[in-house]
Design an enzyme around this catalytic site. Structure first.
Site, PDB file in Angstrom:
ATOM      1  N   HIS A  75       1.087  -5.221  -5.973  1.00  0.00           N
ATOM      2  CA  HIS A  75       0.339  -5.784  -4.968  1.00  0.00           C
ATOM      3  C   HIS A  75      -1.143  -6.053  -5.615  1.00  0.00           C
ATOM      4  CE1 HIS A  75      -1.505  -5.043  -0.745  1.00  0.00           C
ATOM      5  NE2 HIS A  75      -2.586  -4.863  -1.515  1.00  0.00           N
ATOM      6  N   GLU A  76      -1.627  -5.213  -6.467  1.00  0.00           N
ATOM      7  CA  GLU A  76      -2.675  -5.592  -7.011  1.00  0.00           C
ATOM      8  C   GLU A  76      -2.994  -7.045  -8.002  1.00  0.00           C
ATOM      9  OE1 GLU A  76      -5.255  -4.214  -5.913  1.00  0.00           O
ATOM     10  OE2 GLU A  76      -4.402  -2.434  -5.206  1.00  0.00           O
TER      11      GLU A  76
ATOM     12  N   HIS B 294      -3.278  -9.976  -5.895  1.00  0.00           N
ATOM     13  CA  HIS B 294      -4.735 -10.125  -5.587  1.00  0.00           C
ATOM     14  C   HIS B 294      -5.243 -10.940  -6.907  1.00  0.00           C
ATOM     15  CE1 HIS B 294      -5.691  -8.384  -1.876  1.00  0.00           C
ATOM     16  NE2 HIS B 294      -5.327  -7.111  -2.366  1.00  0.00           N
TER      17      HIS B 294
ATOM     18  N   GLU C 228      -4.886 -10.697   1.120  1.00  0.00           N
ATOM     19  CA  GLU C 228      -4.064  -9.916   1.409  1.00  0.00           C
ATOM     20  C   GLU C 228      -2.510 -10.255   1.504  1.00  0.00           C
ATOM     21  OE1 GLU C 228      -4.852  -6.725   1.188  1.00  0.00           O
ATOM     22  OE2 GLU C 228      -3.244  -5.453   1.659  1.00  0.00           O
TER      23      GLU C 228
END
Lengths: 492, 492
Positions: free
Chosen positions: B256-257, B260, B286
């Site tokens: 997830h990170e 980003h 997101e």
């Protein structure tokens, strides 16, 4: 808001910039991913300029003028006096010349690096010519009483003069050369100094805990050129490099940086808001790092008490008796490179640079003659032939950065450390026992009380006189070295 | 200096402050020694205020006025328009009220933390009352066309409105509830999710290399509450936490990170000098993290190709067939806590918050009735009984920080990610094969070309329309979820 409150706010604001810039540097040298470098340099440059403006700009000048009208006492009076003196000193250099100088040294540093790699003095010479010419000019702007070099010394060692250093360094050189004579012909043992990275990491951790390095106010990380940096008053970090061929670099280097950090951690926090939250001088700072490196880390009892652990960690020591190890760790060997020098001959490297810098400022010496004079002094003081400028006059970064007057601090660190060591032993019982046991609280307490907490609210001379009852003197260092090398010779 | 050059210098200067503040935060959450905290907070506060002044002060206002006189085209025109709009928006709040608000939310955050720990809504209620009252007032200052909540949405998702979101979320909720119905009665396998720290570190490294996270422009470190932070354009860092009881947190959280960070690394560097070097919106940001977490990390082929390695790293998986693992990783279970929710029910948590925030702004709902209404909606949408306010209305930090209008971004991220996933598969062949093979260059290239490089020079709607040929739509998400859970059910 009162003027004195504005004064404190001024320094609190500067502190924020300093914390940011220190962390940006620290990160650049430890964890930053490669590609972040260009933006990082730009950010450091921008924030340094902002901070410089705050220290020199009109708002600050108005604040200085307002403070001048106040009736100040105690620490606030000291704060103002030091700040005013620094501002007046900086103001003496015309801004355009200062800018030229900054551009010059930033070019010179990269030229120096290339010249050293290529062993080509002629590449660096024209830059050093210009730097020395500007330094000579700056000295005239700043002014001096007795000797032009005094104006440069002042930057690193407030109050220090050639008149004080000349006899001091002469006495020290004499004593070292005498001791070297006594050591001549002695064979120091040759040991295998290799150790793997993990062993060195564990060793560093253990010794740092032994000497009570405060990990709640600091860290240890890896870098290429080890340094200590103060992020903030309660965050004084150290770094090291693990050379698998020679664990002495990381082990004793870490003790050295831990000495710097312990000083920084011990400064009274309230001094930060008065612009006094710094070491008293480069020499006093170095006295703390050298105290930890030499007077603790290379202390016979300290090493003896840890030798069994060392033998377990480093298999090649298994059959080496402690006496041999102790002698080897304290090997004396006149050599070419300052940063690789042993405890005894280190000061001779410094005194050579001091002599050269001093004469450059009086124009007794010109840059073009520097390599020849360098080589002559190395032969005279250390008895070594300099095979190349890379291993001679080009070895240090300092001159390329315009840091004339800095070198004496390293030797002053040794001198101060020995004076403090003597006074400590007068005031605290059983210092060697405490060091061997790793019970350093009374020793660190004494250093904090006498040196650390004062930051730069006192001059080096004030600190040394208050702590030792004497003014600067090389006698304690000479006594210490004499005793030490007597023991080392016994161990051979 | 030309006005447009001054404009660029303005943003370059801001960037330096942002780099410093980002690094000071990153360090505070990763490596800073404990005692450094008080000074660190003060430094962050000071430098943030300096940066705020640059973005709002008189010098900047003069620059805005000068830019207004320029004939701007292309990216410079966009830069000015976005900056002017943001400045005008901020200027509508009277300074005294803004200061009151900042003080209020900084108190409210710590009160919220205590209230959550104590499961005591009444502690937090009066603070939230005041925050909501101020938000309502701000909305009036900012103005809106159709719905007061639009003024809040604009901060996080420029151009988004209740008129767009209402039918979108209604359709999404309907679809999710339908899918939940089909999953009812299905038993997901229960696996042992424990793994030691070292295993998780190795796994994270391997997967990050597989997805091509650029370690020359970023890092992975440990922290308590994982986050992604952009230190500078070529230094986008991620963090994770190793929970030895559940390796899914670190493994999927890191994906997830990394999503980003990949977005941040892909923004055109020159946009930084125009104030456009940011994500287009919270929702678009997101969408990139969720794309990497769900569409890559939880992709069946991706997991299948890595399952043999996983079984070797995690002994408890040795006898678990891949089908069972895949079903377990994608377990669906309506639950109480948003941040622990599965991929299917997550949006329902968001829609509940959206409904509540919207009605708070129209005054259809008052703060005192919030817990009751929260619990009612959790029962209606998710079928769960809320046992305590700590696990209900007090679970999220957002409202204590005054972040009303933020929550919809999380669901919009899912919606956008699915739209982009569909368009990607239209433009790039064999996406599943590429993901399984860890050959993500064509996929990342597509995302960079269509989303990343533009920074915030385009609105979310412009990006989505240009990339997909369609305006915002939940159909791709619903199709994706339907297909995905059909496969998951087959694997059960």
């Amino acid at each position: 808001m009162s003027t004195t409150q504005q004064w404190r706010d001024h320094f609190d604001g500067l502190r924020a910039y300093e914390e940011a810039v220190a962390l940006l540097y620290w990160d650049m040298r430890t964890y930053m991913p490669d590609q972040g470098a260009a933006n990082r340099s730009a950010s450091i440059g921008f924030l340094s300029t902002e901070s410089f403006r705050r220290r020199t700009g009109e708002t600050y000048q108005q604040l200085l003028a307002a403070m001048e009208q106040e009736t100040l006492t105690g620490i606030e009076a000291i704060s103002f006096a030091k700040a005013k003196e620094a501002f007046d000193r900086d103001s003496k250099i015309p801004e355009a010349e200062y800018q030229t100088f900054i551009t010059l040294i930033s070019e010179a540093e990269s030229v120096w690096e290339k010249a050293k790699d290529a062993n080509d003095w002629s590449m660096f010479e024209p830059y050093l010519e210009k730097i020395v010419a500007m330094e000579r000019q700056f000295v005239e702007y700043w002014g001096y009483d007795a000797h032009p070099y005094d104006a440069l010394l002042h930057d690193y060692e407030p109050g220090m003069t050639v008149a004080t250093l000349d006899p001091l360094f002469a006495e020290l050189r004499q004593a070292i050369i005498g001791l070297l004579g006594q050591l001549e012909g002695k064979d120091f043992p040759t040991l295998d100094w290799s150790a793997d990275r993990e062993t060195q990491i564990a060793l560093n951790q253990e010794w740092l805990l032994d000497i009570g390095y405060d990990f709640t106010s600091g860290r240890l990380d890896e870098t290429v050129h080890p340094f200590q940096t103060t992020i903030n008053r309660k965050d004084a970090r150290i770094t090291t490099k693990y050379d698998e061929n020679d664990y002495r670099n990381s082990v004793f280097g870490t003790m050295h940086e831990a000495g710097h950090a312990t000083y920084e951690q011990g400064i009274e926090p309230e001094l930060d808001s008065l612009g006094l939250g710094d070491g008293a001088s480069m020499g006093i700072h170095e006295s703390q790092s050298l105290f930890f490196e030499n007077f603790i880390g290379r202390n016979q009892g300290f090493l003896d008490a840890r030798y069994h652990g060392l033998q377990q960690a480093i298999p090649s020591l298994a059959d080496v008796p402690f006496e041999r190890f102790y002698a080897a760790v304290n090997e004396v060997k006149p050599s070419l490179i300052r940063i690789e020098a042993d405890e005894l001959t280190y000061a001779l490297h410094i005194i050579i640079r001091y002599e050269l810098e001093k004469r450059l400022m009086t124009k007794e010496l010109e840059v073009k003659d520097l390599p020849q004079e360098w080589n002559r002094l190395y032969k005279e003081y250390l008895g070594v032939d300099v095979p190349s400028d890379a291993k001679g006059v080009l070895q240090d970064v300092h001159w390329s950065g315009g840091s004339f007057g800095y070198f004496p601090s390293y030797a002053l660190g040794l001198v101060y450390a020995a004076q403090l060591n003597e006074a400590l032993r007068r005031d605290v019982d059983n210092v060697d026992g405490l060091i061997a046991a790793g019970t350093l609280a009374p020793i660190k307490g004494w250093l904090k009380e006498n040196i650390h907490r004062h930051g730069k609210s006192k001059t080096p001379a004030e600190l040394i006189e208050a702590a030792t009852g004497q003014s600067i003197s090389v006698a304690p260092l000479v006594n210490y070295l004499t005793k030490k090398y007597t023991r080392v010779v016994e161990a051979l």
